[in-house]
Design a protein around this motif. Structure first.
Motif, PDB file in Angstrom:
ATOM      1  N   ILE A  87      -6.076   5.886  -9.439  1.00  0.00           N
ATOM      2  CA  ILE A  87      -5.326   6.401  -8.337  1.00  0.00           C
ATOM      3  C   ILE A  87      -4.238   7.661  -9.290  1.00  0.00           C
ATOM      4  O   ILE A  87      -3.352   8.160  -8.578  1.00  0.00           O
ATOM      5  N   CYS A 125       1.457   1.501  -9.626  1.00  0.00           N
ATOM      6  CA  CYS A 125       0.366   0.765  -9.829  1.00  0.00           C
ATOM      7  C   CYS A 125       0.740  -0.816 -10.537  1.00  0.00           C
ATOM      8  O   CYS A 125       1.506  -0.805 -11.418  1.00  0.00           O
ATOM      9  N   ASP A 152       0.858  -1.273   0.132  1.00  0.00           N
ATOM     10  CA  ASP A 152      -0.078   0.093   0.013  1.00  0.00           C
ATOM     11  C   ASP A 152       0.859   1.133   0.073  1.00  0.00           C
ATOM     12  O   ASP A 152       0.392   2.369  -0.436  1.00  0.00           O
ATOM     13  N   GLN A 153       2.187   1.233   0.666  1.00  0.00           N
ATOM     14  CA  GLN A 153       3.159   2.613   0.374  1.00  0.00           C
ATOM     15  C   GLN A 153       3.213   2.631  -0.836  1.00  0.00           C
ATOM     16  O   GLN A 153       3.621   3.854  -1.162  1.00  0.00           O
ATOM     17  N   LEU A 167       2.125   1.678  -3.366  1.00  0.00           N
ATOM     18  CA  LEU A 167       0.889   2.225  -4.272  1.00  0.00           C
ATOM     19  C   LEU A 167       0.683   3.586  -3.995  1.00  0.00           C
ATOM     20  O   LEU A 167       0.492   4.474  -5.016  1.00  0.00           O
ATOM     21  N   GLU A 168       0.964   3.792  -2.771  1.00  0.00           N
ATOM     22  CA  GLU A 168       0.673   5.367  -2.537  1.00  0.00           C
ATOM     23  C   GLU A 168       1.760   6.304  -3.175  1.00  0.00           C
ATOM     24  O   GLU A 168       1.452   7.472  -3.534  1.00  0.00           O
ATOM     25  N   ALA A 169       3.057   5.739  -3.195  1.00  0.00           N
ATOM     26  CA  ALA A 169       4.281   6.611  -3.912  1.00  0.00           C
ATOM     27  C   ALA A 169       4.016   6.637  -5.494  1.00  0.00           C
ATOM     28  O   ALA A 169       4.391   7.468  -5.874  1.00  0.00           O
ATOM     29  N   GLY A 170       3.068   5.676  -5.990  1.00  0.00           N
ATOM     30  CA  GLY A 170       2.565   5.936  -7.277  1.00  0.00           C
ATOM     31  C   GLY A 170       2.849   4.904  -8.369  1.00  0.00           C
ATOM     32  O   GLY A 170       3.085   5.064  -9.611  1.00  0.00           O
ATOM     33  N   LEU A 202      -7.722   4.401  -2.069  1.00  0.00           N
ATOM     34  CA  LEU A 202      -6.402   5.339  -1.609  1.00  0.00           C
ATOM     35  C   LEU A 202      -6.770   6.795  -1.528  1.00  0.00           C
ATOM     36  O   LEU A 202      -6.138   7.560  -0.807  1.00  0.00           O
ATOM     37  N   LEU A 203      -7.588   6.979  -2.373  1.00  0.00           N
ATOM     38  CA  LEU A 203      -7.947   8.456  -2.606  1.00  0.00           C
ATOM     39  C   LEU A 203      -8.553   8.970  -1.145  1.00  0.00           C
ATOM     40  O   LEU A 203      -8.461  10.367  -0.797  1.00  0.00           O
ATOM     41  N   ARG A 204      -9.549   8.273  -0.523  1.00  0.00           N
ATOM     42  CA  ARG A 204     -10.012   8.587   0.721  1.00  0.00           C
ATOM     43  C   ARG A 204     -10.853   9.637   0.656  1.00  0.00           C
ATOM     44  O   ARG A 204     -11.126  10.516   1.680  1.00  0.00           O
TER      45      ARG A 204
END
Ligand SMILES: Nc1ncnc2c1ncn2[C@@H]1O[C@H](COP(=O)(O)OP(=O)(O)O)[C@@H](O)[C@H]1O
Ligand SMILES: [Mg+2]
Length: 249
Positions: free
Chosen positions: A154, A82, A74-75, A77-80, A106-108
């Motif tokens: 994302i 996919c 998930d980290q 993914l959050e870094a960019g 992840l956009l929450r």
């Protein structure tokens, strides 16, 4: 500095042997890259190490100035980054729309998700038509399209795809390749893909890595790699089906 840099990465599963023995490579922003190599070379394992499904035993993975080697999926993914894995799992009992919304979790922020959903639907009109349909009722090619679209929710910097054409009829595979090309051309998304159909992979990507026995054996512009007699003799003959026999599944 490249967008994504692997340096001397060594990795394996559990207490098992090293599958990646020593992988170093650079992926430049906006480029399209294909990873080719025989079955069992470690291509999928390399993608898994990049996205955090496998922690490197040694070496570093740096993305956008940040050390991501050993971070959680998930980290990463959050870094960019996919990842569409080989089994391209969509949620079968959810609708197309629900699958896309899941991709945006992840956009929450529901307003952001809604905006992004509109955008993805406009990029993939067929999915807009199929929005209320259960994912499991779609063809293999359409499910792969959905998996790619979900990954785009994302707005990743890098899209990694493992064997996008696997099990698809040639026409469906063409559509998937066109889509990947379009994501690169129109959005500048950096593409790193593994493809067992070497000819198609080399046609699509600008740059190729040849992986064998857990290490990078060759790399270069796809055209040069495709014409290199050493590579042709060693690899291409054995793994270059120009026509796929499998049906769509
Ligand atoms: N989950 C796993 N656990 C243990 N070994 C694995 C696992 N996945 C793959 N391997 C082994 O890693 C090696 C490389 O596999 P893989 O990366 O899938 O190769 P490729 O994608 O190039 O065909 C193979 O020997 C395979 O058996
Ligand atoms: Mg694989």
């Amino acid at each position: 500095m490249a967008l994504l840099e692997l340096r001397s990465v060594r990795a394996g599963y559990g207490v098992g042997p090293d599958i990646l023995t020593d992988v170093s490579l650079d992926v430049e922003a906006g480029g399209t890259y294909v990873v080719i190599g025989p079955n069992g070379a470690g291509k999928s394992t390399m993608l898994k190490a990049i996205v955090g499904l496998l922690a490197p035993r040694e070496g570093t993975i740096e993305f956008d100035g940040q050390m991501i080697g050993g971070k959680r999926p998930d980290q990463v993914l959050e870094a960019g980054i996919c990842f569409v894995p080989q089994d391209r799992t969509v949620f079968p009992e959810m609708t197309v729309r629900e699958n896309l919304v899941m991709g945006g979790y992840l956009l929450r922020d529901s307003a952001k998700v809604a905006k992004r959903l509109d955008w993805v639907m406009s990029m993939f009109p067929i999915l807009e038509e199929r929005a209320p349909q259960l994912a499991q009722t779609m063809s293999g090619g359409e499910q792969q399209l959905l998996a790619l679209a979900r990954a785009m929710m994302i707005e990743p910097k890098v899209l990694m795809v493992d064997e996008p054409s696997l099990g698809l009829a040639p026409q469906a595979a063409d559509q998937i390749f066109d889509t990947i090309r379009r994501l690169s051309d129109e959005l500048g998304v950096t593409i790193l893909m593994v493809e067992q159909n070497v000819r198609r992979g080399l046609d699509l990507a600008d740059h190729a890595f040849v992986l064998d026995l857990g290490t990078k054996r060759f790399e270069g512009p796809s055209k040069e790699i495709g014409e290199d007699p050493r590579i042709r003799d060693l690899y291409l003959g054995a793994m270059a089906p120009d026509v796929q026999e499998e049906g769509e599944g």
